[in-house]
Every structure is written in C-alpha cells, then in structure tokens.
Design a protein around this motif. Structure first.
Motif, short mmCIF file in Angstrom:
data_model
loop_
_atom_site.label_atom_id
_atom_site.label_comp_id
_atom_site.label_asym_id
_atom_site.label_seq_id
_atom_site.Cartn_x
_atom_site.Cartn_y
_atom_site.Cartn_z
N VAL C 33 -80.89 10.87 85.60
CA VAL C 33 -79.56 10.42 85.20
C VAL C 33 -78.68 11.63 84.96
N GLY C 34 -77.68 11.80 85.80
CA GLY C 34 -76.79 12.96 85.68
C GLY C 34 -75.67 12.70 84.69
N ARG C 35 -75.07 11.53 84.77
CA ARG C 35 -73.99 11.18 83.85
C ARG C 35 -74.11 9.71 83.52
N GLU C 36 -73.76 9.40 82.30
CA GLU C 36 -73.95 8.03 81.85
C GLU C 36 -72.88 7.65 80.86
N GLN C 37 -72.50 6.40 80.87
CA GLN C 37 -71.46 5.92 79.96
C GLN C 37 -71.85 4.54 79.46
N TYR C 38 -71.60 4.29 78.17
CA TYR C 38 -72.02 3.02 77.57
C TYR C 38 -70.92 2.61 76.62
N VAL C 39 -70.24 1.53 76.93
CA VAL C 39 -69.09 1.15 76.14
C VAL C 39 -69.23 -0.29 75.63
N LEU C 40 -69.00 -0.44 74.35
CA LEU C 40 -68.99 -1.77 73.74
C LEU C 40 -67.56 -2.08 73.32
N LYS C 41 -67.08 -3.27 73.66
CA LYS C 41 -65.73 -3.67 73.24
C LYS C 41 -65.80 -5.03 72.59
N PRO C 42 -65.40 -5.19 71.34
CA PRO C 42 -64.92 -4.13 70.47
C PRO C 42 -66.02 -3.12 70.18
N SER C 43 -65.61 -1.93 69.74
CA SER C 43 -66.54 -0.86 69.45
C SER C 43 -67.28 -1.18 68.16
N ILE C 44 -68.55 -1.50 68.28
CA ILE C 44 -69.33 -1.82 67.09
C ILE C 44 -70.54 -0.90 67.05
N SER C 45 -71.20 -0.85 65.91
CA SER C 45 -72.32 0.07 65.82
C SER C 45 -73.57 -0.59 66.37
N ALA C 46 -74.36 0.22 67.06
CA ALA C 46 -75.60 -0.27 67.66
C ALA C 46 -76.69 0.74 67.33
N LEU D 23 -82.44 18.10 74.85
CA LEU D 23 -81.00 18.28 74.84
C LEU D 23 -80.23 16.98 75.02
N ARG D 24 -80.94 15.87 74.89
CA ARG D 24 -80.28 14.59 75.07
C ARG D 24 -80.29 13.88 73.72
N PRO D 25 -79.13 13.74 73.08
CA PRO D 25 -79.12 13.03 71.80
C PRO D 25 -79.43 11.56 72.03
N ARG D 26 -80.02 10.94 71.04
CA ARG D 26 -80.24 9.50 71.10
C ARG D 26 -79.20 8.81 70.28
N SER D 27 -78.86 7.62 70.69
CA SER D 27 -78.08 6.77 69.80
C SER D 27 -79.02 6.32 68.70
N GLY D 28 -78.53 6.27 67.48
CA GLY D 28 -79.40 5.87 66.38
C GLY D 28 -78.57 5.30 65.27
N LYS D 29 -79.15 5.27 64.09
CA LYS D 29 -78.46 4.66 62.97
C LYS D 29 -77.14 5.34 62.68
N GLN D 30 -77.10 6.62 62.90
CA GLN D 30 -75.95 7.40 62.47
C GLN D 30 -75.03 7.78 63.64
N GLN D 31 -75.44 7.55 64.86
CA GLN D 31 -74.63 8.05 65.97
C GLN D 31 -74.79 7.18 67.22
N TRP D 32 -73.70 7.08 67.96
CA TRP D 32 -73.70 6.29 69.20
C TRP D 32 -73.17 7.17 70.33
N VAL D 33 -73.99 7.31 71.38
CA VAL D 33 -73.59 8.13 72.52
C VAL D 33 -72.79 7.27 73.48
N GLY D 34 -71.52 7.57 73.61
CA GLY D 34 -70.66 6.78 74.48
C GLY D 34 -70.74 7.26 75.93
N ARG D 35 -70.69 8.57 76.13
CA ARG D 35 -70.78 9.13 77.47
C ARG D 35 -71.60 10.40 77.40
N GLU D 36 -72.36 10.64 78.44
CA GLU D 36 -73.26 11.78 78.43
C GLU D 36 -73.40 12.35 79.82
#
Lengths: 265, 265, 265, 265
Positions: C33-46, D23-36
């Motif tokens: 995976v070179g580039r990745e994007q993950y968007v939730l709308k509305p922006s909520i915590s996951a 070098l790849r952060p994970r989404s977790g309780k405290q953080q959400w990776v939107g684009r990488e």
C-alpha cells in the motif's frame, strides 16, 4: 469442591489417521488442575499447541490398529455457577476485543437467521442477562433434551426444526439467539459431576455485565461441579477429537466424574 | 527416555505477595507430559494463562506465612539433543515472524554491544550452526562454570567482565553473541537429568537451518534428559517465579530428576 | 502493477448503530500500500484493532442520519496470481498451526457435510493443488455465476441446491469441498481490477505445497490485479461491514478500481 | 486537532541489508489516520506484519546504493493528554494479562536494579499515578534533557550515571522506576507537534486506575499533538528502523509535524 474425572476413548483405526484432540483442561478462573494424567496407547509422540481460543490441543497421527486415549485429573471447581439477574447488556462498542468473535455467526450457530425469533422471545425483557435467561427458559420448555440420541452435530436452525436435541445442540440454539441480540456467546465443552447418564457435556456462556456467565439449557439449576475442557464458537471449534481422512471406528467413549476429598499429595 | 521430575519451593512470606510462576512444562515437539501434579500449600486459588512466548504461567497471591509450591511430572524426552554441523544461516528476511523477537537485544543479552566480539570469535567460520558452536566453545573455555555460586541474575556484559557464571548467565553470553550475528537465540529454563549438583538448569537454542537447535555451554556433549519448562528472550522472561513487592524469603528450592521406566498407568 | 482503488459506502442510519469495518488493506507478500485514505462523514472517532486472522478492523458507532465511509488507496499488486499444478497435499500433521482453523467447518462452509461430494469430484486426481483445481472446474461448470443477484449470504450447501451464486458463495462451495479433503482453505474479500460489473469481489485460497494459492471460480484465468482486503474462514469473518442492532439502509456502495502508472509522490 | 506529519530517511547502503521498520501509525483510541503515504526509493517489495505489541512493521532488504524511506500522514489526535492525579495503583493480581510484560525488566529498563531508588523517590506518595508523577518530576529536575546529543541508546542505569539524556533514555529511567514499583510501564515512540528542535520523540505510558496514561519527562505539560508510532518495552522493541549486518550510513533523518485544518478529501 474437588472432582476426579476421566475420559477413555478407544478407537479402531483402519489406516494411520491424523487427530486433533482437546482433552487437557486448563487451570483458570473457575478451576485448578491439581493432578493430571494423559496416556496414549500405543505410546506415540504428540505435539501440543494453544489454539486461538486458548485451548490446549494435541496433534498426533493415530497408528493403524487399536488406539486408545485416556485422560484423568483431579480438579478443584466451584460449588455452583454464578447467576446475575439484572446484569446489563454491554453495547458492542464497549465490548472487549476478545469477545467480538463470539458475536458472529458460526457453523452451528446461524445467528444471522435468528433476529426475529430472538427479538420475539425477549420482548419486554431488560437487555442483558435476563434476555439470555428468557432464551434458555424457552429452550428448556420447547426443545426436548434427548441425551445420547443424537450423534451428528446439528445446528441451531436444525434444532429448531426437530424440537429435540442433545446438550451441545441445545446450547447451539441458545448461542444463536443470544448473538442475534448482540450478546457474545460461546460454547463450553466439559464435564458435569451429576450428569445422568454420565457423558461429555456442553453448555454455553454469555458475556454480560462485564464477564462471562454460565447457562445450561439441560439443567434446572446451575449447581457446580462443572469442568471446562474447551471454549469455542460452537462444536466445530471444540470437538474433543477431530479426525481427518476416512472415518475411524469409536469402540468406546467412557466418562467418569466423581467428587473426592481435597487430595493430600 | 522417561523422567520423573519434581520441584519443591518453600517460602516465608511476610505480607500477601503476588507471584507469577512458570512451573508447568508443556508437551511439545521434544517432550510429552504423561502425568503431572501441581500443589499449593496452603491451597489457594491461582489463574493460568499463556504468555506471549507460549509458556503456561500461573498467577496467585501468596498469603502471609509459610507457602510452598510443589510440582512433579512424568515426562518422555529425547535421548539426546540434535546437532547439525553445517546447518546454514537463514537471512533475516527469510526468518519466520515468530523468531524475530529473538534477534533483538534484551535485558540480560545486550547483543547491541557484542558485534565486535561476536564477529571476531567466528572469523572464518561458516555462517550458521558452526558459528554458534564456535561461540559456545569460546564460552566453555573462557568462562568458568560456577554452579550455585551466583544468585543475582547477571547480563552477557557482566559475564564477560567476571569470567565466571552460572548456567543461565553463560547462556546469556551465548545468546548475545548469536543475536549480534543476526541469528535468533532464546533462553530455555528447565531440568537436566544428570546435572551435578542437581538444580534448575538453563541453556539456549538458536534458529539455524530452519529449526531451533540446543546449545549448552555448561555441558561437554548434548546428551538428552532435558525438560524444557519455559522459553524466552532471557531470564527476565522465564523466571520460574517472579514475585512483586518486598522480597520474600526462600527457605528451600529442591529439584529432583530421575530416569524411570515407561509408566504403566 | 499499480492500482488505484476506492470504496464508497453511504448509509441511512435510523438510530446510533455499532459497526465493525474491514476496509483497510494490509501490505503483505502480494501487495504494497503506497498511499491510503480513510474518511468518515460525519467525522467520528473510530478504534482500530487486528482480528485473530490478522485483518485490520475499525469499530465505531455510526450516528443517526446520513453516514458515509470512503476509502481509497494506491497499491502495487502482482500481475498474475501464481498457479502450481502438481503442488502436493500436506498431511494434516505437518501443516503449520496457523492453517489449522481453516480445516474446520464454518458458518457458510459446512465441510463436515461434503466428504462424499468432494471425494467423488476428485476421484483419480493427485492429492493437492490438482484436486482444488478440479473442484473449481466443477463449480465453474455447474454453478451459474450470477453477480449482483444475490444479497443474502448463502452457504456451500445452499449454493449446491440453488446452482447459482455470487462470487462469495461460489467460493464458499469451493472452500467446503477443499476442507472436506483436509486441505486448508480460506475466503478472501477484496477487489479485482477487471471485474465486470465492478463490485466487491471474493475468492479463496488453499494451502498446498507449503504456501497459499489463489483460486477464483468466477474467472477463467488467474490474471492479477487482485487486492486482498481481508482473510477469514468464510463471509462471517470477513464482512467489509458488520452492523449490530436494527438493520440500516445502504443507500449506495460504489467500488472503483483502475490501473495507474507507478506513482511519483 | 489534525496534524500532517512526515518522516524522511536517507541511507547509503554498502551491501544489501535487511531492515525492520516501524513507521506506520495505527489508528487507535487516541488517534485516527485519515490519509497515509509510504514510499520506498528505489521501489522494492516489503512485507508487513503485526508484532507482539500490536505495532505494524515492515520487513525488507535495502539494496546497495542510495535508499530512502518517506512516510507521511494526516492524523487526528487529542488536544491534550489526559492526566489523573489520584488514579490508583492496581495490584498485580488484578492487572490485565497484556500489561504483565510491561512489569518485567527489559534491555534498557533494568527495573530489577531500581527498587531502592524508586521506593525512596516516592516515599509518602499515594500508590499509583502520583508515584509516577513524582518519578517524572525527579527526572525533570535531575536529568538534563540533551536533545540531539545522544545517539547510542542508553539504559536507565546509564542515564542515572550520566545525568543527561535524550527523550528516549529519560523515558527509560522513568519506566525502570515505575516497574520497580510494580506499575506496568511502556515506551512510546512517535512525534510531538511542538517539539524543539523537531525530531522523533519518545515518552512513556503507565497503567494505573484501569488504563494507560501518558508521561513525558521532557515536557512541562502534557499538551497534545502526540502521534504514537509504536509501543514496546523499551527502545529495543520500538526502533523506527532496525538494520541487520554491517552498519549502514544514515545520510539524513528529517521529521516534520504541523497542525492542519480538518482535511476535506
């Protein structure tokens, strides 16, 4: 209370046959293994591993001819299983991660097809323990407990159709309904001291109010004397033995459980 | 060969003290546990779990006063440990994932500080098993095996400085050097039938040629009669007991291992 | 080859609803995976976690109202999937431990009921890869690929009865037959570049000759352009989304996959 | 708050060299990776896996010559880290199993040698969060924060001797003292928005009052803007890169972190 339990399995093996066995109880929150014995005849080499559910498993190739597995152990278990009327439903987003696999449908617990039935059974009941209890009452009333009659493992859907089942398959129905309500539920295979007739036993546990609780659709009350051998999603995960290749002949399967005084080793 | 082994630990506990114990051998590729006994006096409840290295661990709170742990078992083990001169080095990128933690420096194996020493020791030796063997020969020649003299666990660096050590710490030095050469190495704690004087024992294993091989800097040859109790990165991972809080008094630690005839249970 | 892939999910959510999502591909042996994007709308915590099969999962509670999930990524994948006619059957006792769960029957792959059918299909075929290939040929010939027509997930038994299925359920039948022959088989959910009409895709992998190989009953050849999103025993394990509670409305599910030049970020 | 962070690593590689990268952060309780984005130049194949601590790791063989790794991502993180004065000490027997490895001594945190120092530092302080806070105050006062000056990783004992250290090694001292008090403590490697001069950062977390809390001996207050990349027992577990074989030359390591508006992808 202390129990002495044993399991004797005699096979007639036509050709060398790979087996997975789950016959070694673990010490855990509810039980402590004081002494244990595991005998293979003939004596062959086996390899142990821990499966994804934490069960101790043995792999071996049973040689052609007579083959027997004998396990026995002294174990301290609870005098009765905890009940918790009123214990609350835990919203899915707050469940511990390791309970999540027990929310999904599995081979013998087609929870994806039990939404209507489960909702209808628990109408007006407070979410959580009381719902599970209601489901178990339903099973106890509507499914005939037919110990020893069933050999083929059947699923929750099939139990519903046939209206009679062995302990394991009654548990499958209970699990399917609980999962359909988003309550984690898992099958337990083990022994029960006072079971009549004595045999392997199976029941299930649900995760409500922050821990796992025992339900047993075949028993009127949750008296103790239970030994858990393995936990899983359903009988596919926790067969005490799984054999691969052409079927082998089971000559004998004999379970014995009796209460003993605390051992003085 | 079949062995009967036992371990007796007597403590004097000033105040209730939490313990982690690793005293239950697992059946595995090299060993099969036929009978096992685990006794706590006074009889208190303990919880078992499998640690990240696959070891069976027990957690309990030892009550103030006299406390003893007695384990014993009959176990079938190999008559001798395999050797494999010429077994090849496996490039890091081809190592199985579960060997990778055993490449990193750890509490008592500061492999990050052993590059020079390790390279120098194995100059001209074919990468893999033969390098490990060379390192063990070096340790056997240059570090005095001083069983029973050392109590405090010391690290590879400290072993090097002191030039004498117990089995566990000699293994730490071997592990540090092997890891410095990018060879996965892990500590094994267990029993050895013919050890003189009898005590707990420790040795190490390296991953070369596609599997783990045994090395024991304290022994001239790899005769068998070894029982592995626990595997880890070093002694920090595989203490047979770890106690928390104020130190407790160990009144007695008695190990016994003897060869027996194949049991006829 | 490099692909750009995206998935757009639009929901209408009546009441706050917990979800499990599996929409983040992992880099692995076959894909980077070179580039990745993950968007939730509305922006909520996951919250993300890794499930027992190694899949990256997201947990969240979708708020009442419009809710959308958009993922996209650039990924390098193989130009074609490996084939291995003649690759040998691995006896159960030699299988790696982590393949064993893929031998057992599961929710939608009732392998315990496919012994006869599977044996009959592969009569005279060499054990291993060639058996799997024979099974896939049978499915391709006898089950009508009916993309888009099926919504409810159906099991191998049901596919057999209906003689038509979507890709996922055709894979269920293949998996059930392979497991009935003691060959580990797992479902893969992902994308396929040239799929017509474009949609989520599913296929399966079998473990023969020492590694996993791809089979796709819906495709004549194993051209590449495959992106694996999740691996599991069957569709119960690898739903791209699992929602709990009352059903929500899916307004749109739109998949896009196209080949791109190697990105110059 | 939303951050854009990037890391650029340029190497000069004399001979093909295996690397482990984190070098790849994970989404977790405290953080959400939107684009990488994750770019290797030259573009070579890499394999990802999850290590025992849940970190996403990449394995690859860097080819001889110039080699660079560039990662960047948009990430939503907390505006400040939680504090919890008064949060209570959890007795060892009640700790969750997955916190137990963080009680043991490790390569750079020799907690087995810090009992006296730790007890003396926290005399009269309530067990739990306040003890950890006291330890961090001690470090802040007595160890000079010398960013950029140290390259070699040093251990808690060595930090104590030298009285100056970089962030990572100050954390090692904090961890060693907390573990000596039976409080689980782990190292975190990541980024901190306002760090001066900008660089990789490291801090630690302790498990008290039922969850992990952040401590950072280099910062006066726990303002947010923290991105966690990896968790481990100490720097041996969570090096952003570990290379095997002869040392390679690091030509450049450039970190950038800046606050951004919530992205509108």
């Amino acid at each position: 209370m202390w129990l002495h339990a044993s399991c004797l399995l005699d096979f007639n093996i036509p050709v060398d046959t790979p087996f997975l066995l789950m016959l070694r109880p673990r010490s855990g929150k509810q039980q402590w293994v004081g002494r244990e014995q595991y005998v293979l005849k003939p004596s062959i080499s086996a390899i142990e591993f821990t499966d994804p559910f934490g069960n101790l498993c043995q792999r071996l190739v049973a040689p052609a001819g007579s083959f027997s597995v004998q396990t026995s152990f002294d174990i301290e278990v609870a005098d009765s299983s905890d009940t918790a009327f009123g214990a609350f439903f835990i919203p899915v987003e707050q469940l511990p991660e390791d309970t999540l696999p027990f929310l999904l449908p599995s081979r013998y617990c087609e929870s994806d097809r039990f939404s209507k039935m489960a909702s209808s059974l628990v109408q007006g009941v407070a979410p959580g323990y009381d719902q599970c209890n209601k489901i178990v009452e339903y099973i106890r009333t509507n499914i005939k407990y037919a110990p020893g009659e069933g050999q083929e493992i059947i699923s929750a859907c099939e139990v519903n159709e046939r209206s009679q089942a062995v302990c394991r398959d009654m548990a499958h129905l209970g699990i399917a309904c609980c999962r359909a309500l988003s309550i984690p539920a898992r099958l337990v295979v083990g022994y029960l001291e006072t079971l009549q007739p004595m045999d392997l036993h199976a029941w299930f546990e649900v995760y409500v109010g922050g821990r796992w609780y025992t339900f047993d659709p075949t028993q009127d009350n949750l008296k103790g004397g239970r030994v858990a051998i393995a936990y899983g999603r359903d009988a596919a995960d926790v067969a005490v033995y799984t054999q691969f290749g052409d079927p082998v002949e089971v000559l004998r399967m004999q379970i014995n459980v009796e209460q003993i005084s605390p051992p003085q080793y």
